[in-house]
Motif scaffolding. Structure first.
Motif, short mmCIF file in Angstrom:
data_model
loop_
_atom_site.label_atom_id
_atom_site.label_comp_id
_atom_site.label_asym_id
_atom_site.label_seq_id
_atom_site.Cartn_x
_atom_site.Cartn_y
_atom_site.Cartn_z
N ARG A 178 0.83 -1.22 0.00
CA ARG A 178 0.00 0.00 0.00
C ARG A 178 0.86 1.26 0.00
NH1 ARG A 178 -0.78 -1.61 5.54
NH2 ARG A 178 0.01 -0.04 6.99
N GLU A 179 2.12 1.11 -0.42
CA GLU A 179 3.05 2.21 -0.64
C GLU A 179 3.46 2.93 0.65
OE1 GLU A 179 1.32 4.78 -3.49
OE2 GLU A 179 1.45 3.34 -5.13
N ASP A 180 3.56 2.18 1.72
CA ASP A 180 4.07 2.72 2.98
C ASP A 180 5.45 2.10 3.21
OD1 ASP A 180 4.62 3.68 5.47
OD2 ASP A 180 2.77 3.00 6.42
N HIS A 181 6.49 2.92 3.03
CA HIS A 181 7.86 2.42 3.07
C HIS A 181 8.45 2.38 4.48
CE1 HIS A 181 8.06 6.83 2.81
NE2 HIS A 181 9.14 6.72 3.57
N ARG A 182 7.74 2.84 5.48
CA ARG A 182 8.29 2.95 6.84
C ARG A 182 8.14 1.62 7.58
NH1 ARG A 182 4.49 7.89 8.36
NH2 ARG A 182 3.07 6.25 7.66
N TRP A 183 8.98 0.68 7.22
CA TRP A 183 8.82 -0.68 7.73
C TRP A 183 9.66 -0.96 8.96
CZ3 TRP A 183 13.22 -3.55 8.15
CH2 TRP A 183 14.33 -3.12 7.43
N TRP A 184 10.70 -0.19 9.26
CA TRP A 184 11.70 -0.59 10.26
C TRP A 184 11.13 -0.65 11.68
CZ3 TRP A 184 12.29 2.78 6.25
CH2 TRP A 184 12.00 4.13 6.49
N TRP A 185 10.55 0.46 12.17
CA TRP A 185 9.99 0.43 13.52
C TRP A 185 8.72 -0.40 13.57
CZ3 TRP A 185 12.67 1.21 17.56
CH2 TRP A 185 13.71 2.15 17.59
N ARG A 186 7.96 -0.41 12.49
CA ARG A 186 6.74 -1.22 12.47
C ARG A 186 7.07 -2.70 12.63
NH1 ARG A 186 1.97 -0.19 9.66
NH2 ARG A 186 2.54 2.01 9.91
N SER A 187 8.13 -3.14 11.97
CA SER A 187 8.52 -4.56 12.09
C SER A 187 8.96 -4.88 13.51
CB SER A 187 9.63 -4.88 11.09
OG SER A 187 10.81 -4.14 11.39
N PHE A 188 9.66 -3.95 14.16
CA PHE A 188 10.13 -4.21 15.52
C PHE A 188 8.97 -4.30 16.50
CE2 PHE A 188 11.57 -2.71 19.69
CZ PHE A 188 12.62 -3.58 19.93
N PHE A 189 8.05 -3.34 16.43
CA PHE A 189 6.92 -3.36 17.36
C PHE A 189 5.94 -4.48 17.05
CE2 PHE A 189 8.31 1.04 18.11
CZ PHE A 189 8.32 1.05 19.49
#
Length: 258
Positions: A178-189
């Motif tokens: 869905r074109e949301d590139h902010r994966w780093w903190w999302r993957s951690f939480f």
């Protein structure tokens, strides 16, 4: 304490590869991110035990020995590991070309794709995989029952890692789609959210399955369960982050750019 070198090395290496500049602050955070809350809760629980003249309270000289181990062994090893990791780290090998201008992230998304909903799903599925085994572990630790199924426990531990890795990667894929590139903190939480379910289960066990009561037992139980849940949060969060990073590098390495 001796494994602090590994923590400092890994943290500084990843921070350097991601282009971080405040490496001193990163090293300090690595050194206190777990021992800090652990020390605070331990001092609280030990103070409650002292005030009640409980034999579970550690004497002051033992507390000083533990503090000395941290200050003289753990903290210096973290710094040495961070220096080694920063100096030995290579530049991040981007799998494809990236733009300097950030892509606009869509804001009109359904509720089940919101961060909190994804964190709930990412935590519930791994927790459901270890729920049965978790009951026996609680009964062994807090109910003074003998636990002998260590082979099953090891399998459940590996299963927890696998399920956490798979569900985090799946949710990160839907997020990137869905074109949301902010994966780093999302993957951690998302990976670490299982820790919240473990702590929530501790309330259920305390009020519905145990016979514990009183200020002393409650302080020991909820204090140490908070630390255990926090440890699972950090551990599984790291598993989710590393799995997502490997997945993201792989899918973008096979993307053909015109």
């Amino acid at each position: 304490a001796l494994t602090s070198f590994i923590g400092g090395f890994t943290s500084a290496r990843l921070y350097r590869q991601f282009g971080g500049l405040a490496w001193v602050w990163n090293t300090v955070m690595t050194a206190i991110i777990f021992p800090g809350p652990l020390g605070c809760i331990f001092m609280w629980v030990n103070t409650v035990a002292w005030s009640r003249s409980s034999t579970a309270a550690l004497p002051w000289h033992t507390v000083m020995i533990i503090a000395s181990l941290y200050m003289l062994v753990s903290f210096p090893l973290t710094i040495i590991g961070a220096i080694a990791g920063r100096n030995l780290a290579t530049d991040f090998d981007a799998p494809c070309r990236t733009k300097k201008v950030l892509r606009q992230v869509p804001t009109d998304i359904p509720w089940y794709r919101q961060p909190m909903a994804q964190m709930f799903m990412a935590g519930f599925l791994p927790f459901s995989a270890i729920y049965i085994e978790l009951h026996y572990i609680f009964a062994s630790v807090w109910g003074h029952k003998i636990y002998t199924l260590f082979g099953i426990l090891f399998i459940a531990f590996i299963m927890l890692f696998i399920v956490t890795s798979f569900i985090t990667v799946a949710l990160i894929y839907f997020q990137l789609a869905r074109e949301d590139h902010r994966w780093w903190w999302r993957s951690f939480f998302s990976g670490g959210s299982t820790g919240f379910f473990i702590y929530a289960y501790s309330f259920f066990y305390f009020f519905q399955r145990s016979s514990m009561d009183g200020w002393l037992q409650s302080s020991f139980y909820f204090g140490y369960m908070a630390i255990i849940s926090y440890a699972f949060f950090l551990m599984l969060g790291f598993v989710g982050f590393i799995s997502s990073m490997v997945f993201v590098k792989h899918i973008y390495s096979v993307v053909k750019c015109d």
